[in-house]
Design an enzyme around this catalytic site. Structure first.
Site, PDB file in Angstrom:
ATOM      1  N   MET A   1       1.377  -1.422   0.172  1.00  0.00           N
ATOM      2  CA  MET A   1      -0.390   0.027  -0.006  1.00  0.00           C
ATOM      3  C   MET A   1       0.702   1.221  -0.051  1.00  0.00           C
ATOM      4  O   MET A   1       1.598   1.354  -0.967  1.00  0.00           O
ATOM      5  CB  MET A   1      -0.865   0.456   0.888  1.00  0.00           C
ATOM      6  N   SER A   2       1.265   2.012   1.257  1.00  0.00           N
ATOM      7  CA  SER A   2       1.170   3.709   0.864  1.00  0.00           C
ATOM      8  C   SER A   2       2.961   3.565   1.875  1.00  0.00           C
ATOM      9  O   SER A   2       3.622   4.246   0.774  1.00  0.00           O
ATOM     10  CB  SER A   2       0.117   4.882   1.788  1.00  0.00           C
ATOM     11  N   VAL A   3       2.829   2.389   1.629  1.00  0.00           N
ATOM     12  CA  VAL A   3       4.626   2.005   1.764  1.00  0.00           C
ATOM     13  C   VAL A   3       5.412   2.030   0.513  1.00  0.00           C
ATOM     14  O   VAL A   3       6.487   2.673   0.450  1.00  0.00           O
ATOM     15  CB  VAL A   3       4.674   0.598   2.504  1.00  0.00           C
TER      16      VAL A   3
END
Lengths: 439, 439
Positions: A155-157
């Site tokens: 995801m936003s990693v």
């Protein structure tokens, strides 16, 4: 453009790429054991029973508890682009497992009864967690859809890897962070991003009219999601068809540089800048600079839009151990086995953090006093910790003082990390303190 | 069901999975150099220019010359499922390159001037070719979209891996080739396959009403392709939505066991049988039995339908060296480094061939006297050669007498191998004779 003009099927398909928190069913969510995707039998059998199917006819594949299966299977639902590990042998991770960690106790943020490290894993719907201390694996667990040979949506990693690549280019003098975006991407000249600096994009302090509030049918995220979907669009669709086309439509709101506002489109602009600067797609660049250099065990991949653009803001899926290798490389300032893979300045800039006053205006209660720099969250705590963070509980958490890297994949029912921070951030701190002074 | 009732967008998307020979532009095709996908600039730039785009809005991505890019990039266009190599170190291939091979000359089938091995590669739009002799790499070349670190669509070579897995199960006593299909897959009882035997499916001698003639708008392949597409179907679509659902609709025509007829749906039935028998998807089974055991350098993958069913008849993409590892394992009858990975009988059965009289009725002029067994083409020539073959020139060609394995990926403008056999089959034979007696 509002939801009213965006075919909902398209919008949903794209929104789910972002990890949208779709409206949940009423009542408390199933706990980790009850929502285990293997126990629930998703996609088992040839064919799976109708009520166990998760597939493209079902636009709801990122709703809980289905998302607990989907986080390990994005490529089976969507087109993707590989991040190659290269062809060499993996670099083995040294192991020094510490059986004492499970019993470690900590007090959740906001109070409440102390809980153990092991209990927190289930409370957070952890699918995989690995801790490196001084470069050695001291803890490793898998659950849900994940095992050591699988990959999981970061995801936003993903944003933090886009940011790292950009910081590397800045440190190497190939990218001027004071340059205006329009000078690098002329297609964005008329958009809100045109007169922002690269640094404002990297710190998400651009002033743009963009809402990621999924409960608002007029939020811009719906048009963005429709544009981002790699699936064929309906014949009557007239909106933008790619990330790049959508970004060019973003209008200004407020002033650049004043407040931190977490808006994924900034990362997609940064991904565009990185690709235009290097002449390589994010996937190829990430392979060339990082993935093929760290002895990764597995290829990673990104979801893509209809023209193959990797989703810079959230498209990565990777193996847990490989994410740990990345975290260790960052903790070590770009050094691996005596070889420098990128300038130390790239990480030093991230660790120094961004504009704390601008960050404070966003009101993140779990990260008071923090900042955002190069698409990383910087805690400005006594250990100098900083982190990559993605919805539903994904993280690379780096504690330089404790020489500790925690990587976690999870599938928490609630997207916002505010739901899992209370039982994870203090757990990481307690573990750091436990590891401090250990050999 | 005819094209008239199948939304064309859906049908095309699926048809392209099969390597359909779509109507080509008038005039002779560009040659290999002029159609080189890198030189043509497909998908280069951020974004690529409009006239260089190959993506989901463009349902024509498998038309020549675009297909020369697409064969290396299926996963960027479609959902896919991984065949894991596992996490270990690749097993190095020993090299003993022979610089004399390029100059080897042969006479094309059907006459014509002798040509060199090297010239044949361009004539055949070869993207990658590797030759093993006695287990050592004596020749390796890449062109077009492929390099040693890339993967390429294997097209119907996939069938032979499905067949190999089935032959392994037969040899292990887990699958009865005399069983009727309905006894294994009750869902197919009312279809043409219901009263066929597994062996008839494996030899493609089932009597079924199924045409893969893409020039016929009423050919069953259009409905099959629409069912197979993993992309969301239009709201008014009422046909089958998966491989399995389509297979259950196939009607009988003629009698089982009389004539060989190359129809992809047989392989999809076999894939279903293999999955139902083992409880594993084809991708997981191929990983467990082959890919994770041979020291593969790269994961492979399959395209899938809307419920994640791997395309048993043509969905594989793989690295060239890994395909060579598979070929060598088959030549060695299942032995690798002194370990038996599957019963020798599985390969012995393939090499013995199928019903030659039934095969002759299909009239393959390049393979006179041949047969088809376990989804492999058996030449019954003095060298005992047999092959996996896929449209546009894909092959695993195994010559036991010469202890030679040739693997080739290609992107010939014409789908049917009749277009490239005249300059490839005699080249392989010439090389086999050249290698015979070499140390």
């Amino acid at each position: 453009m509002s939801l009213l003009t965006v075919p909902r099927r398209c919008a949903l398909a794209g929104a789910l790429l972002l990890g949208a928190a779709l409206p949940a069913a009423a009542g408390p969510a199933l706990d980790a054991a009850a929502s285990d995707p293997v126990a629930l039998g998703w996609m088992q059998g040839f064919p799976p029973p109708d009520d166990k199917l998760i597939g493209q006819p079902d636009a709801n594949y990122f709703s809980f508890p289905k998302l607990r299966w989907t986080v390990c299977h994005f490529r089976e639902l969507l087109p993707t682009k590989r991040v190659s590990r290269g062809l060499g042998a993996p670099r083995p991770l040294p192991y020094a497992l510490d059986a004492g960690i499970d019993a470690l106790r900590f007090t959740p943020l906001g109070g409440g009864a102390p809980m153990s490290w092991a209990d927190a894993l289930a409370a957070n719907y952890t699918d995989g967690i690995l801790v490196l201390h001084k470069g050695r694996v001291v803890y490793e667990r898998y659950a849900g859809c994940l095992d050591e040979a699988g990959v999981h949506g970061a995801m936003s990693v993903t944003k933090s890897l886009t940011g790292l690549l950009a910081e590397i280019l800045v440190a190497e003098g190939r990218l001027d962070e004071q340059a205006q975006v329009a000078s690098l991407i002329p297609e964005l000249a008329a958009s809100a991003f045109g007169n922002a600096t690269v640094q404002q994009v990297m710190e998400m302090t651009t002033g743009i009219a963009y809402s990621e509030d999924y409960s608002d049918p007029n939020a811009e995220v719906w048009a963005y999601s429709a544009a981002a979907s790699p699936l064929p669009k309906p014949a009557d669709y007239r909106g933008p068809r790619t990330y790049y086309q959508y970004l060019a439509t973003v209008r200004p709101e407020g002033r650049h540089g004043e407040a931190f506002a977490y808006k994924t489109v900034n990362t997609d602009v940064l991904g565009w800048i990185v690709a235009r600067t290097t002449g390589q797609s994010l996937t190829d660049l990430l392979s060339a600079r990082i993935w093929s250099r760290i002895g990764a065990e597995q290829d990673a991949y990104y979801t893509v839009d209809s023209i193959g653009t990797p989703f810079a803001g959230g498209g990565l899926s990777a193996g847990l151990r490989d994410l740990a290798r990345v975290g260790q490389l960052i903790l070590d300032g770009g050094m691996l086995d005596g070889e420098r893979l990128f300038p130390a300045a790239a990480v030093e800039r991230i660790r120094a953090g961004g504009d704390r006053a601008a960050f404070a205006r966003a009101g993140y209660r779990q990260i008071l006093g923090g900042s955002y720099r190069g698409m990383w969250w910087v805690f400005h705590n006594p250990h100098g910790a900083f982190a990559a963070r993605g919805v539903h509980g994904q993280t690379i958490y780096i504690d330089p003082r404790a020489e500790m890297v925690v990587v976690r994949f999870a599938s928490h029912p609630q997207a916002a990390n505010a739901a899992n921070d209370p039982t994870s951030l203090p757990a990481y701190q307690a573990l750091a303190e436990y590891l401090l002074g250990k050999p």
